[in-house]
Design an enzyme around this catalytic site. Structure first.
Site, mmCIF file in Angstrom:
data_model
loop_
_atom_site.group_PDB
_atom_site.id
_atom_site.type_symbol
_atom_site.label_atom_id
_atom_site.label_comp_id
_atom_site.label_asym_id
_atom_site.label_seq_id
_atom_site.Cartn_x
_atom_site.Cartn_y
_atom_site.Cartn_z
ATOM 1 N N LYS A 173 0.843 -1.212 0.000
ATOM 2 C CA LYS A 173 0.000 0.000 0.000
ATOM 3 C C LYS A 173 0.869 1.248 0.000
ATOM 4 O O LYS A 173 0.613 2.205 -0.717
ATOM 5 C CB LYS A 173 -0.941 -0.013 1.218
ATOM 6 C CG LYS A 173 -2.094 -1.003 1.049
ATOM 7 C CD LYS A 173 -2.828 -1.277 2.340
ATOM 8 C CE LYS A 173 -3.855 -2.394 2.120
ATOM 9 N NZ LYS A 173 -4.475 -2.865 3.338
ATOM 10 N N GLN A 205 -4.878 -1.521 9.560
ATOM 11 C CA GLN A 205 -4.771 -2.857 8.956
ATOM 12 C C GLN A 205 -5.409 -3.911 9.862
ATOM 13 O O GLN A 205 -5.058 -4.030 11.033
ATOM 14 C CB GLN A 205 -3.290 -3.189 8.697
ATOM 15 C CG GLN A 205 -3.053 -4.498 7.984
ATOM 16 C CD GLN A 205 -3.537 -4.494 6.535
ATOM 17 O OE1 GLN A 205 -3.392 -3.516 5.813
ATOM 18 N NE2 GLN A 205 -4.127 -5.592 6.122
ATOM 19 N N ASP A 231 -11.107 2.904 4.084
ATOM 20 C CA ASP A 231 -11.487 1.490 3.985
ATOM 21 C C ASP A 231 -13.009 1.340 3.926
ATOM 22 O O ASP A 231 -13.515 0.241 3.687
ATOM 23 C CB ASP A 231 -10.959 0.732 5.216
ATOM 24 C CG ASP A 231 -9.958 -0.344 4.829
ATOM 25 O OD1 ASP A 231 -9.806 -0.578 3.617
ATOM 26 O OD2 ASP A 231 -9.361 -0.942 5.734
#
Ligand code: NAD
Length: 301
Positions: free
Chosen positions: A64, A108, A131
């Site tokens: 990422k 994460q 997200d």
């Protein structure tokens, strides 16, 4: 007539190349980032928080970061030890919420046992929730309001629309009902006017249902679950699954060789949904940076 119908007579499915589509998307995002910097003096920033040293998570976070930097997004990685307390993590998230240079925040997952993921997710500023997992963004998706949409589902929709622009009236079957993947994919397909059936581990006669699917999206996390006789000839098959193989590689939830004899279109693993997830994360970061500065979020594609 939908493409899925026209493809019925073909024996071998056409591969939907996620790497190629993600590259196009990243190039488009890089152009938007350049315009934001040049015309508006805004440098989009993405903060990624990683707790612990799970090898898979470390790889994802590094990927990422690399992808963000390549399109000109500033990347901030916060790598905290495995025994970080929930309070410490919440304090960091709150600090990032208030940090002007950070337009997107991603924590994460999965998190260690001492931390409740829902508590963390609802602490992220919804405007920075790249997200798309904050309850406000989930509600926005459910009700058709603009918001940040989870990256993997966004990537799946882009892959489907690469081969079929108009999804109205098509029957989409989704295997998997997680908050991260299955449910938001189903919502996106509903928004495209598909008739959507969501299946899960308690669904009886799964193959009977999947054989009715013009579009089949599989997110079960079960290697090779879907076989050729589960597929309607000519269908679009999107394989989200990531399963570790004994040889150290990854494979999907769809038996690729078998299913591609019947499907019209199919995504490979690797090289399908995975690269699109990261590209969509970058797209969400740019969209978040635009909205936080009262600019219209660009259509990226
Ligand atoms: P999850 O474990 O939270 O959910 C799995 C879902 O599949 C559940 O709803 C379960 O009911 C259903 N399921 C499990 N076995 C089944 C079976 N035999 N028949 C029917 N349904 C079944 O997982 P998740 O987070 O939704 O992820 C699913 C898969 O997608 C995993 O392999 C994951 O690694 C992968 N994934 C890939 C990406 C990507 O970028 N490519 C992103 C996220 C997740």
């Amino acid at each position: 007539m939908p493409v899925v119908k026209q493809k019925e007579k073909q024996l071998r499915a056409e591969i939907i190349d996620g790497r190629a589509l993600a590259k196009t998307l990243r190039e488009s995002i890089a152009r938007h980032v350049a315009v934001l910097i040049e015309d508006h003096k805004i440098l989009p920033g993405l903060a990624v928080v990683l707790i612990g040293d799970d090898p898979g998570s470390v790889i994802y976070v590094n990927n990422k970061k690399k992808a963000a930097v390549e399109v000109g997004i500033r990347s901030f990685v916060h790598h905290l030890p495995k025994n970080t307390s929930q309070d410490e993590l919440l304090k960091l998230v709150q600090a990032l919420n208030g940090e002007k240079k950070v337009h997107g925040i991603l924590v994460q997952l999965p998190l260690p046992k001492q931390i409740d993921a829902n508590t963390v997710l609802k602490t992220i500023d919804p405007a920075k929730d790249v997200d798309g997992l904050h309850i406000e963004n989930i509600g926005r998706l459910m009700t058709g309001m603009p918001g940040l949409v989870p990256c993997t589902p966004l990537g799946c929709l882009a892959l489907i629309k690469k081969v079929e622009k108009n999804l109205t009236g098509l029957h989409a079957v989704v295997i998997g009902r997680s908050n991260l993947v299955g449910k938001p994919v189903a919502q996106l397909l509903l928004r495209e006017n598909c008739t959507v059936t969501v299946c899960h581990s308690r669904t009886p006669q799964l193959s009977h249902i999947t054989r009715q699917a013009d579009i089949l999206v599989v997110a079960a996390g079960k290697a090779g679950l879907v076989k050729a006789d589960w597929i309607k000839p000519g269908a679009i098959v999107i394989d989200i699954g990531i399963n570790r193989t004994k040889a150290g590689g990854i494979s999907g939830d769809v038996d690729f060789d078998d299913v591609s004899k019947v499907a019209g279109y199919i995504t490979p693993v690797p090289g399908g949904v995975g690269p699109m997830t990261i590209a969509c994360l970058l797209g969400n970061t740019v969209a978040a940076a635009c909205r936080q500065n009262e600019l219209t979020a660009p259509h990226i594609g």
